[in-house]
Design a protein around this motif. Structure first.
Motif, PDB file in Angstrom:
ATOM      1  N   LEU A 196       0.826  -1.206   0.000  1.00  0.00           N
ATOM      2  CA  LEU A 196       0.000   0.000   0.000  1.00  0.00           C
ATOM      3  C   LEU A 196       0.863   1.260   0.000  1.00  0.00           C
ATOM      4  O   LEU A 196       0.492   2.276  -0.607  1.00  0.00           O
ATOM      5  N   THR A 197       1.993   1.210   0.711  1.00  0.00           N
ATOM      6  CA  THR A 197       2.907   2.355   0.735  1.00  0.00           C
ATOM      7  C   THR A 197       3.445   2.632  -0.659  1.00  0.00           C
ATOM      8  O   THR A 197       3.521   3.792  -1.110  1.00  0.00           O
ATOM      9  N   LEU A 198       3.830   1.564  -1.386  1.00  0.00           N
ATOM     10  CA  LEU A 198       4.323   1.712  -2.751  1.00  0.00           C
ATOM     11  C   LEU A 198       3.235   2.275  -3.661  1.00  0.00           C
ATOM     12  O   LEU A 198       3.499   3.171  -4.484  1.00  0.00           O
ATOM     13  N   GLN A 199       2.005   1.780  -3.487  1.00  0.00           N
ATOM     14  CA  GLN A 199       0.881   2.262  -4.290  1.00  0.00           C
ATOM     15  C   GLN A 199       0.610   3.738  -4.003  1.00  0.00           C
ATOM     16  O   GLN A 199       0.348   4.529  -4.925  1.00  0.00           O
ATOM     17  N   TYR A 200       0.690   4.109  -2.726  1.00  0.00           N
ATOM     18  CA  TYR A 200       0.467   5.502  -2.339  1.00  0.00           C
ATOM     19  C   TYR A 200       1.542   6.420  -2.921  1.00  0.00           C
ATOM     20  O   TYR A 200       1.239   7.500  -3.456  1.00  0.00           O
ATOM     21  N   ASN A 201       2.800   6.004  -2.841  1.00  0.00           N
ATOM     22  CA  ASN A 201       3.903   6.820  -3.367  1.00  0.00           C
ATOM     23  C   ASN A 201       3.789   7.011  -4.871  1.00  0.00           C
ATOM     24  O   ASN A 201       4.086   8.089  -5.403  1.00  0.00           O
ATOM     25  N   ARG A 202       3.372   5.963  -5.578  1.00  0.00           N
ATOM     26  CA  ARG A 202       3.197   6.073  -7.030  1.00  0.00           C
ATOM     27  C   ARG A 202       2.075   7.055  -7.368  1.00  0.00           C
ATOM     28  O   ARG A 202       2.211   7.890  -8.284  1.00  0.00           O
ATOM     29  N   ALA A 203       0.957   6.955  -6.623  1.00  0.00           N
ATOM     30  CA  ALA A 203      -0.160   7.858  -6.866  1.00  0.00           C
ATOM     31  C   ALA A 203       0.233   9.300  -6.548  1.00  0.00           C
ATOM     32  O   ALA A 203      -0.130  10.238  -7.271  1.00  0.00           O
ATOM     33  N   ARG A 204       0.979   9.494  -5.465  1.00  0.00           N
ATOM     34  CA  ARG A 204       1.437  10.830  -5.076  1.00  0.00           C
ATOM     35  C   ARG A 204       2.376  11.413  -6.125  1.00  0.00           C
ATOM     36  O   ARG A 204       2.251  12.589  -6.501  1.00  0.00           O
ATOM     37  N   GLN A 205       3.324  10.588  -6.589  1.00  0.00           N
ATOM     38  CA  GLN A 205       4.270  11.045  -7.592  1.00  0.00           C
ATOM     39  C   GLN A 205       3.568  11.390  -8.907  1.00  0.00           C
ATOM     40  O   GLN A 205       3.891  12.383  -9.573  1.00  0.00           O
ATOM     41  N   SER A 206       2.546  10.559  -9.238  1.00  0.00           N
ATOM     42  CA  SER A 206       1.788  10.818 -10.467  1.00  0.00           C
ATOM     43  C   SER A 206       1.026  12.125 -10.376  1.00  0.00           C
ATOM     44  O   SER A 206       0.968  12.900 -11.338  1.00  0.00           O
ATOM     45  N   ARG A 207       0.470  12.432  -9.217  1.00  0.00           N
ATOM     46  CA  ARG A 207      -0.266  13.663  -9.030  1.00  0.00           C
ATOM     47  C   ARG A 207       0.645  14.879  -9.117  1.00  0.00           C
ATOM     48  O   ARG A 207       0.309  15.891  -9.734  1.00  0.00           O
TER      49      ARG A 207
END
Length: 211
Positions: A196-207
């Motif tokens: 979930l942390t990896l998924q969150y970081n990817r979403a944050r970076q994409s934003r």
């Protein structure tokens, strides 16, 4: 592991057996209780094949919940919220309730501790003392002289001892299984957090990139 086929041989002498199933009151301990339930299904099936009339006395809330759904008609007694660790007095109280049930032979079913990651179910027949042992005991002196009363007391003591030792074995198996189950749960939770942390970081970076 399953019960050894030879362990079913002890049932041949009984027509109305009483099974004392030792389970736990608490969960989160792996398959400790379901193992007892699974073995009881096989024992009850064996009793049905041989036209026996078995009765159950369940110790532990988890065993009661599981077996009531399938063996409610055979349940003759229940003991839950057992004091931990079990005392010999508590085992005596349970044995007194078991002795009120009408039957010709009694058996204690519990988990035997093997190692930190292993336990195996066992069925322990309780020795029934009767006047048939008179010849074997002829060399001994009894006080009082009422041999039948002494044999009855020995039978009650044997049942209490089996319940006490069986519950301690089961409690050891329960704790080792709980330790393993909690270790696996912690490992799985850690892996989920990392995912979930990896998924969150990817979403944050994409934003951030989109902005």
């Amino acid at each position: 592991e399953d019960l050894d086929e030879n362990e079913y041989d002890c049932l041949s002498e009984s027509q109305t057996p009483i099974f004392v199933c030792l389970t736990s009151d608490k969960g989160l301990c792996g398959g400790v209780n379901s193992v007892i339930t699974r073995q009881m299904k096989k024992v009850m099936a064996h009793c049905a094949e041989t036209s026996k009339s078995p009765k159950l006395f369940i110790v532990g809330d988890k065993g009661r919940a599981q077996m009531r759904r399938i063996f409610e008609a055979n349940m003759a007694g229940i003991a839950t919220e057992v004091v931990a660790p079990m005392t010999f007095d508590m085992a005596s109280a349970i044995a007194s309730e078991v002795l009120k049930i009408e039957g010709d032979c009694k058996y204690v079913i519990y988990n035997v501790f093997v190692s930190a990651i292993s336990y195996t179910p066992s069925i322990q027949p309780i020795t029934t003392f009767s006047s048939g042992e008179d010849e074997a005991l002829v060399e001994y002196e009894f006080e009082p002289d009422t041999k039948s009363e002494i044999l009855e007391d020995l039978g009650e003591y044997a049942l209490t001892t089996s319940i006490y030792s069986g519950y301690l074995e089961g409690a050891t198996s329960e704790q080792s299984s709980r330790m393993s189950a909690m270790e696996n749960a912690s490992k799985n939770a850690g892996e989920l957090i990392d995912k979930l942390t990896l998924q969150y970081n990817r979403a944050r970076q994409s934003r951030i990139t989109t902005e």
